[in-house]
Design a protein around this motif. Sequence first.
Motif, short mmCIF file in Angstrom:
data_model
loop_
_atom_site.label_atom_id
_atom_site.label_comp_id
_atom_site.label_asym_id
_atom_site.label_seq_id
_atom_site.Cartn_x
_atom_site.Cartn_y
_atom_site.Cartn_z
N ILE A 1 0.84 -1.20 0.00
CA ILE A 1 0.00 0.00 0.00
C ILE A 1 0.87 1.25 0.00
O ILE A 1 0.64 2.20 -0.76
CB ILE A 1 -0.95 -0.02 1.21
CG1 ILE A 1 -1.96 -1.17 1.07
CG2 ILE A 1 -1.68 1.31 1.35
CD1 ILE A 1 -2.82 -1.37 2.29
N MET A 2 1.89 1.28 0.82
CA MET A 2 2.76 2.45 0.90
C MET A 2 3.53 2.63 -0.41
O MET A 2 3.73 3.77 -0.87
CB MET A 2 3.72 2.30 2.08
CG MET A 2 3.07 2.51 3.43
SD MET A 2 2.59 4.24 3.68
CE MET A 2 4.20 5.01 3.83
N GLN A 3 3.99 1.54 -0.99
CA GLN A 3 4.72 1.65 -2.26
C GLN A 3 3.81 2.23 -3.34
O GLN A 3 4.22 3.11 -4.10
CB GLN A 3 5.25 0.28 -2.68
CG GLN A 3 6.12 0.35 -3.94
CD GLN A 3 6.71 -1.00 -4.28
OE1 GLN A 3 6.16 -2.05 -3.92
NE2 GLN A 3 7.85 -0.98 -4.98
N ARG A 4 2.55 1.78 -3.37
CA ARG A 4 1.60 2.30 -4.36
C ARG A 4 1.36 3.79 -4.13
O ARG A 4 1.33 4.58 -5.09
CB ARG A 4 0.29 1.52 -4.23
CG ARG A 4 -0.84 2.04 -5.06
CD ARG A 4 -0.80 1.49 -6.45
NE ARG A 4 -1.90 1.96 -7.26
CZ ARG A 4 -2.33 1.35 -8.33
NH1 ARG A 4 -1.73 0.23 -8.72
NH2 ARG A 4 -3.33 1.81 -9.05
N PHE A 5 1.18 4.17 -2.88
CA PHE A 5 0.91 5.57 -2.56
C PHE A 5 2.10 6.46 -2.92
O PHE A 5 1.94 7.50 -3.57
CB PHE A 5 0.59 5.69 -1.06
CG PHE A 5 0.38 7.10 -0.60
CD1 PHE A 5 -0.80 7.78 -0.87
CD2 PHE A 5 1.37 7.76 0.12
CE1 PHE A 5 -0.99 9.08 -0.44
CE2 PHE A 5 1.19 9.06 0.56
CZ PHE A 5 0.00 9.73 0.28
N GLY B 1 2.82 6.66 -6.69
CA GLY B 1 1.84 7.54 -7.34
C GLY B 1 2.17 9.00 -7.19
O GLY B 1 1.72 9.84 -7.97
N LEU B 2 2.98 9.36 -6.19
CA LEU B 2 3.39 10.74 -5.99
C LEU B 2 4.71 11.05 -6.68
O LEU B 2 5.25 12.16 -6.53
CB LEU B 2 3.53 11.04 -4.49
CG LEU B 2 2.24 10.99 -3.67
CD1 LEU B 2 2.54 11.16 -2.20
CD2 LEU B 2 1.25 12.06 -4.14
N GLY B 3 5.25 10.05 -7.43
CA GLY B 3 6.49 10.28 -8.17
C GLY B 3 7.74 10.06 -7.36
O GLY B 3 8.81 10.58 -7.72
#
Length: 628
Positions: free
Chosen positions: A516-520, A523-525
């Motif tokens: 989840i943290m990696q996806r978040f 997604g912010l670059g």
Amino acid sequence: MKTPWLDTITNTGIVTGTAEDEARSVRIVNLFSFFTAILVVIYGLIFYFISGEIWVLYPALLLCVCFLAVVFLGNRRGAYVAGKIGLQLVFCSVLLYYGPMLGAGSGVQLLSLLLVGMPFLVFTRQQRRWRSVGIALPLLCILLLEYNNTYPLIRPLALSEQVQQLFRWLIMGVVCLLHIMIIRFYQTGTSVLLLKLQRSHEELQEANDRLAINNHQLEATVQARTRALTEQNQALQAAKDMADRANREKSVFLRETSHEIRNPLNAMQGIIYMLLNEGESDAVYAMNLLHKLHFNCLGLQELLNNTLQLSQIESGHKEHISQQPFMIRDWLHALGNTYRMAGKDKQVKVSISLADDVPDCIIGDRVHLTRVLNNLMINALKFTPCSRSVYVYCFTGEDASTQQARWYIRIADEGIGIPADRLADIFLPFERADKQIAYDQGGTGLGLPISKRLIEAMGGSISVDSVEAVGTTFLLTLPLMVGEAPAAVLPKAPLAALPEGKRVVLMEDNEMNQAIMQRFLTGLGVSVTIAGDGHTGMELVSAVRPHLVILDIRMPVKDGKQVIKELRNTPELCHIPVIAVSGNAFTDEAEEAFRCGVDEYLPKPLQYQQLHELLLQYLGRKENVLTA
């Protein structure tokens, strides 16, 4: 009237420390010897002038010296027994000399009666042996005189019958005078004895009175101690009963907490299953399921918060109140939107309204107020039947007793209500208005007591009013402190992307949280490097040299606190900011993390908007916007 020279003669031989009985007998011996010495001289002169016999005068003068010797020599340096025996011996000398010389008709033998009683007067009880000697001496003299009268060894002086008669009366006068002195001494001794007895009686009476007082005090002390022991036993029994009750309630609490956790987990699992297995479902339907999932997560979060809050209360922690300005209308409407979505499932309408005079910005603890309102709103939705409403109204006013400004939040539902006899108990831990209904609807009995504690810590109060089958109204009262509103309130924007090329090392041992943290972050670059434990994380930090470290406090091999300390002690890495995340929401855990050197501390479950704001703070802002 006291005569100094007579007092000197009377107290001759008495030294400091002489017993009172002994001193009294010494005074008697001294007075007797002194006055007898005077009488011997006077009577010797009288007998000499009457008889013309020089052998009457010279022995009288010698006996006078002997009597005075008893006073000044016999009692010297405490030789009291010698003085007493000396007095008897001098008297016996008078008997043995004048008895034969004056003849049987002179009455000298009458002195023997005086001498027999004298030892009882002058010898103490400890001197019984010498007393016997003192009694035996005059008796022996009587025997010798009677023997001489019967068998004359010493012839009496040739005196006329008239002279002998005169001597008899003179001697009887001396005997009477000496007896009067003895009687006086006995009387004085008796008076002293009576005075002692009276004093002893008074002392005994005082002792009895003190004993009675002590007995009364002792009895009172025993009674007080008995009462104290009884009260202590009662208190111990009450404490034992309370502890037993607390254990039973905690057992019930654990069972019901398990029930409360499993119900939302079951709902969440079902929602996730439907989203995964129904293929391409309607977007509105999917969004409703996600809202329900969010509401169940919120309920679980409040359950954990209440449980942790109870643990803090039992360990003696005080509430930390953070008074900060916040926009009350935005806050209430944001909460209202959450609970409107939750109410749709039960067809319960949630109405939020504010009075016109409520300020835009109020100073208060928004986090604790949110917890209190969450507890009250979750209860209101649980116990309100379908097609009914829950009303939230915020207004201001003035305290009638203190004339101070207050602001109020009233939460009113149209639910089942609370019995009047249970209203006072609902703010006690583990207590529910109706256990059966609470079991059907769910609840641990912690929300209301914790809410009451938080409101009181903020200087306010909470009250309840309820009518069965009509509804329940809770009223929150808080001090009104108006804050300064921001110059402009911007509408909520999508999450802003971060500058390119930023590197973050994530240390997290839970694979789901990693994903989840990696996806978040991706997604912010942000470029993310993941480590499953603290030891591997330190190696990655040394190799990657990230712009930010996000780590979990509890990790295997090397925990987050050890990693932080190692980072801060490494010169080339100590500048890297660290955001700590943890499933422990206790204040002391956060304080310890800050002491170790973290820059920020976030409790799980994470608020991603808050995390994004921290990322912007530490990694910089970029103006382009991500599309969700």
